[in-house]
Design an enzyme around this catalytic site. Structure first.
Site, short mmCIF file in Angstrom:
data_model
loop_
_atom_site.label_atom_id
_atom_site.label_comp_id
_atom_site.label_asym_id
_atom_site.label_seq_id
_atom_site.Cartn_x
_atom_site.Cartn_y
_atom_site.Cartn_z
CB SER A 129 64.80 97.85 69.91
OG SER A 129 64.80 99.11 69.29
N GLY B 223 74.19 92.57 71.67
CA GLY B 223 75.48 92.82 72.32
C GLY B 223 75.49 93.75 73.50
N GLY B 224 74.96 94.96 73.37
CA GLY B 224 75.00 95.85 74.50
C GLY B 224 74.93 97.31 74.13
CG HIS C 125 77.73 93.53 62.37
ND1 HIS C 125 78.55 92.46 62.66
CD2 HIS C 125 77.42 94.10 63.56
CE1 HIS C 125 78.71 92.39 63.97
NE2 HIS C 125 78.04 93.37 64.54
NE ARG D 289 83.61 91.11 65.19
CZ ARG D 289 83.41 92.41 65.04
NH1 ARG D 289 84.43 93.21 64.95
NH2 ARG D 289 82.20 92.91 64.98
CB SER E 58 72.85 101.80 67.44
OG SER E 58 71.53 101.76 67.08
C1 LIG Z 1 70.51 92.09 64.58
C2 LIG Z 1 70.84 93.41 65.18
C3 LIG Z 1 71.55 93.47 66.39
C4 LIG Z 1 71.89 94.70 66.92
N1 LIG Z 1 72.61 94.75 68.10
C5 LIG Z 1 72.94 95.96 68.61
C6 LIG Z 1 73.69 96.05 69.82
O1 LIG Z 1 74.05 95.05 70.42
N2 LIG Z 1 74.00 97.27 70.29
C7 LIG Z 1 73.62 98.42 69.65
O2 LIG Z 1 73.94 99.50 70.12
N3 LIG Z 1 72.87 98.35 68.52
C8 LIG Z 1 72.53 97.16 68.00
N4 LIG Z 1 71.80 97.11 66.84
C9 LIG Z 1 71.20 98.34 66.32
C10 LIG Z 1 69.98 98.69 67.17
O3 LIG Z 1 69.32 97.53 67.55
C11 LIG Z 1 68.99 99.57 66.41
O4 LIG Z 1 69.66 100.64 65.82
C12 LIG Z 1 67.93 100.14 67.36
O5 LIG Z 1 67.36 99.12 68.11
C13 LIG Z 1 66.87 100.89 66.58
O6 LIG Z 1 65.86 101.25 67.48
P1 LIG Z 1 64.69 102.21 67.02
O7 LIG Z 1 63.82 102.44 68.19
O8 LIG Z 1 65.27 103.39 66.33
O9 LIG Z 1 63.92 101.38 65.90
P2 LIG Z 1 63.23 99.92 65.94
O10 LIG Z 1 63.51 99.16 67.16
O11 LIG Z 1 63.56 99.31 64.62
O12 LIG Z 1 61.71 100.26 65.99
C14 LIG Z 1 61.01 100.79 64.87
C15 LIG Z 1 59.54 100.86 65.21
O13 LIG Z 1 58.88 101.53 64.16
C16 LIG Z 1 57.73 100.79 63.77
N5 LIG Z 1 57.48 101.14 62.37
C17 LIG Z 1 58.30 101.01 61.31
N6 LIG Z 1 57.72 101.52 60.21
C18 LIG Z 1 56.51 101.98 60.60
C19 LIG Z 1 55.43 102.61 59.93
N7 LIG Z 1 55.48 102.90 58.62
N8 LIG Z 1 54.32 102.92 60.64
C20 LIG Z 1 54.24 102.64 61.96
N9 LIG Z 1 55.23 102.06 62.65
C21 LIG Z 1 56.35 101.74 61.97
C22 LIG Z 1 58.11 99.34 64.03
O14 LIG Z 1 56.96 98.54 64.15
C23 LIG Z 1 58.86 99.50 65.35
O15 LIG Z 1 57.96 99.57 66.42
C24 LIG Z 1 71.49 95.89 66.27
C25 LIG Z 1 70.80 95.84 65.07
C26 LIG Z 1 70.53 94.61 64.50
C27 LIG Z 1 69.91 94.60 63.13
#
Ligand SMILES: Cc1cc2nc3c(=O)[nH]c(=O)nc-3n(C[C@H](O)[C@H](O)[C@H](O)COP(=O)(O)OP(=O)(O)OC[C@H]3O[C@@H](n4cnc5c(N)ncnc54)[C@H](O)[C@@H]3O)c2cc1C
Length: 631
Positions: free
Chosen positions: A44, A49-50, A257, A273, A410
């Protein structure tokens, strides 16, 4: 074996995991979050972006409302989303955005007065209102009718995650990092926790909990070219799928993307963009308006990625040693804008590409980015198939995204779902008890321990985890990309079947069972292959084009036969999943129609009267049948 108890076990400490944890800890429950890396390094934090929320503070967002946000989300999903969930999301997002501001997120704010903004490379002046001065600002993102993407420069994910992590400290959430969940503990009906491997010592531990949340993010690492962090390997989805009881939803729904950089695949934000950046071809010609006269670069991501790929296929890409690419041009935004509102983009370009975006074009091409699919849950975040198991964030298929998620939706989903599902988990925990059956704990532990033992000790095994990963990457990149067809998908399914068979014979090169990246990969690869197979097989069987799933041999969106969600179950010993289908949405506030961008034919369905609902009222009272055309 050490056993650690809690009321709620959050597997994952990204935005979704930590937001759920805060909700349960605030209610007085004992919560532990597991993470592979220190929580603030979760993926995360890379989001630049936002986050979308209909606040309507910025002049370009004037008149915005959750209804408009809801409509953008449904169209963005190409009608693949659950509209009940999208409604909960759009209505809750403004509340959550203000809540995190209250907790300390330093949102960029509206400054009253005239400002010069850009659209499609052209400047225009707009006056921010005096009565909105100091309120949360917003920028443009793809697929939205209004500017509603709230941001903190271009480090939004980082600021929100830092804030959430501080809240976890305040509410004494137990953070156990460098720990990796390997398998769920369950008795066939109830989820009881997880078998977890300490990444420093290799020790296996049982974490037992009344409720277990999976919030492990996406599974982008089944592709070679991805913007996802190395830890986005689908560990949580694998643990759920391996139970044989919990299905994955819409695994074929993979987002590419438009602006992954070449050759590093690091993302430069959609904010480029949104803030007025343009896409140029080898002749430095701005081609997007030719394909998408209305939205141009600001059509939804699936559409822009497809158009870019089409343009490259016409031979109008820029040749490079790393393959053909296009250009992103943000030069006209000027030094001040680029080094403040897009400063991470500036750093990425200068540090990794040797390109200065103030003066130079940025090499970009569509790159795997987001997993719309994941652990299928109901609207309360409860996983299908096992009581006490929940999922939220990118790991889940809560399903507000359908076949294409909108930029900025997201990050917002992580905190909205985190709050909403967190409250549902609190309700579940109140008064609920479970019997932690010793046999279930032993079974789960024995299976993981045996796998490690076989990989390190058995002399008859010879497969390399790294080799299998590389072959999987090639299969997915070549056959399960932006444009798909039956022949290539069949090839992918057949080849993945072979890899799945071979993955039973993984042998480690090294012998260390503690701090050893090879063993982590080796444990994960068989599961990653299954996720890849769910993606490829789901894509093969879905004979239509919807959102990011484009079948060249079935170019129409087929609402008559495919207005549904794929559910993939994995039975032990199989080399492909068993697929079932469920209706995409329990009801339609907006009946399937045209998106307003992207073109393409639609095979229409006649939606029964009882499935149509009053706009803005969710599952409210029925009224006369609205037009099938979305406005
Ligand atoms: C480069 C990039 C830029 C982005 N920018 C944007 C944006 O501007 N706006 C937007 O809306 N979305 C954006 N996204 C998407 C968004 O960032 C993600 O969808 C979101 O942050 C996911 O959050 P999450 O909490 O679901 O997972 P994550 O933040 O991926 O967290 C997953 C967690 O699970 C843990 N984990 C994983 N596997 C295991 C395991 N087997 N055992 C224990 N722990 C584990 C990891 O250590 C981590 O703590 C972007 C994505 C990328 C790739």
């Amino acid at each position: 074996m050490q056993i650690i108890y809690s009321d709620l076990l959050c597997i994952g400490a990204g935005l979704a995991g930590e937001r759920v944890a805060v909700e349960a800890a605030k209610a007085g429950f004992d919560v532990i979050c597991l993470s592979i890396v220190p929580p603030r390094r979760s993926h995360s934090s890379a989001a630049q972006g936002g986050m979308q929320a209909a606040l309507g503070n910025a002049i370009m967002g004037d008149g915005d409302s959750p209804d408009i946000h809801f409509a953008d989300t449904v169209k963005g999903s190409d009608w693949g989303c659950d509209q009940e969930v999208a409604r909960i999301f759009a209505d809750t997002a403004p509340i959550v955005m203000r809540e995190v501001a209250h907790w300390g997120v330093p949102w960029n704010r509206v400054e009253a007065g005239v400002h010069t903004y850009y659209k499609g490379g052209k400047p225009f002046d707009a006056e921010e209102k005096r009565d909105k001065h100091g309120l949360i600002h917003a920028r443009a993102f793809g697929g939205t009718a209004k500017w509603r993407t709230c941001y903190t420069a271009d480090g939004t994910g980082r600021s929100v995650l830092n804030t959430l992590d501080s809240m976890c400290l305040r509410y004494e959430v137990g953070i156990h990092d460098r720990t990796q969940a390997e398998a769920l503990i369950h008795d066939g009906e109830n989820c009881l926790g997880a078998i977890v491997r300490c990444l420093k010592t290799g020790e296996l531990k049982a974490y037992l909990a009344t409720a277990t949340l999976i919030a492990t993010g996406g599974y982008g690492r089944i592709y070679r070219a991805t913007t996802n962090a190395v830890i986005c390997d689908g560990g949580g989805q694998i643990a759920a799928l391996d139970t044989g009881l919990v299905p994955m939803g819409n695994m074929e729904a993979i987002q590419f993307h438009p602006t992954g950089t070449v050759p590093t695949d690091i993302l430069v934000t959609e904010g480029c963009r949104g803030d007025g950046g343009t896409l140029l071809d080898v002749n430095e010609y701005r081609f997007m308006p030719d394909y998408e006269p209305e939205k141009a670069e600001l059509a939804s991501r699936d559409v822009v990625s497809r158009r870019m790929q089409e343009h490259i296929r016409k031979g109008l890409g820029v040749k490079s040693p790393y393959g053909d690419h296009l250009w992103l041009d943000i030069r006209h935004l000027g030094e001040k804008h680029i080094t403040t509102k897009l400063r991470e983009v500036y750093d990425i370009c200068t540090n990794f590409l040797g390109v200065n975006p103030i003066h130079d074009l940025i090499p970009v091409r569509p790159t795997q980015h987001y997993s719309m699919g994941g652990i299928r849950t109901d609207k309360d975040g409860a996983a299908y198939g096992l009581k006490g198991l929940f999922s939220a964030g990118e790991s889940a298929c809560w399903d507000m995204h359908g076949f294409n998620r909108l930029g900025g939706n997201s990050l917002a989903e992580t905190v909205v779902a985190g709050r909403y599902v967190g409250k549902k988990i609190v309700e579940f925990l109140q008064g609920h008890t479970v019997d932690f059956k010793q046999s279930a704990i032993n079974d789960a532990h024995t299976k993981v321990a045996a796998r490690i033992m076989e990989m390190t000790k058995s002399s008859s095994k010879q497969e390399s985890a790294i080799q299998l990963r590389d072959e999987m990457h090639s299969i997915m990149m070549d056959n399960v990309g932006i444009f798909r067809n039956g022949k290539d998908l069949q090839t992918a399914v057949d080849q993945l079947e072979e890899l799945i068979d071979r993955s039973k014979n993984i042998k480690l090169q090294g012998s260390a069972i503690g701090f050893n990246p090879e063993i982590s990969l080796a444990l994960r690869i068989p599961g990653m292959l299954k996720l890849a197979q769910c993606t490829a097989y789901g894509a093969l069987m879905r004979t239509e084009s919807r959102g990011a799933h484009t079948r060249e041999d079935f170019p129409e969106r087929n609402d008559k036969e495919w207005l549904n969600r794929t559910l993939a179950y994995w039975k032990e010993g199989k080399t492909r999943p068993e697929l079932k289908y469920e209706e995409a949405s329990p009801y339609f506030e907006i009946p399937p129609g045209e998106r307003g961008y992207g073109g393409g034919k639609i095979i229409t369905a006649d939606i029964p009267e009882e499935k149509l609902r009053v706009p803005g009222k969710g599952a409210g009272e029925k009224k006369e049948k609205p037009s099938q055309k979305a406005s």
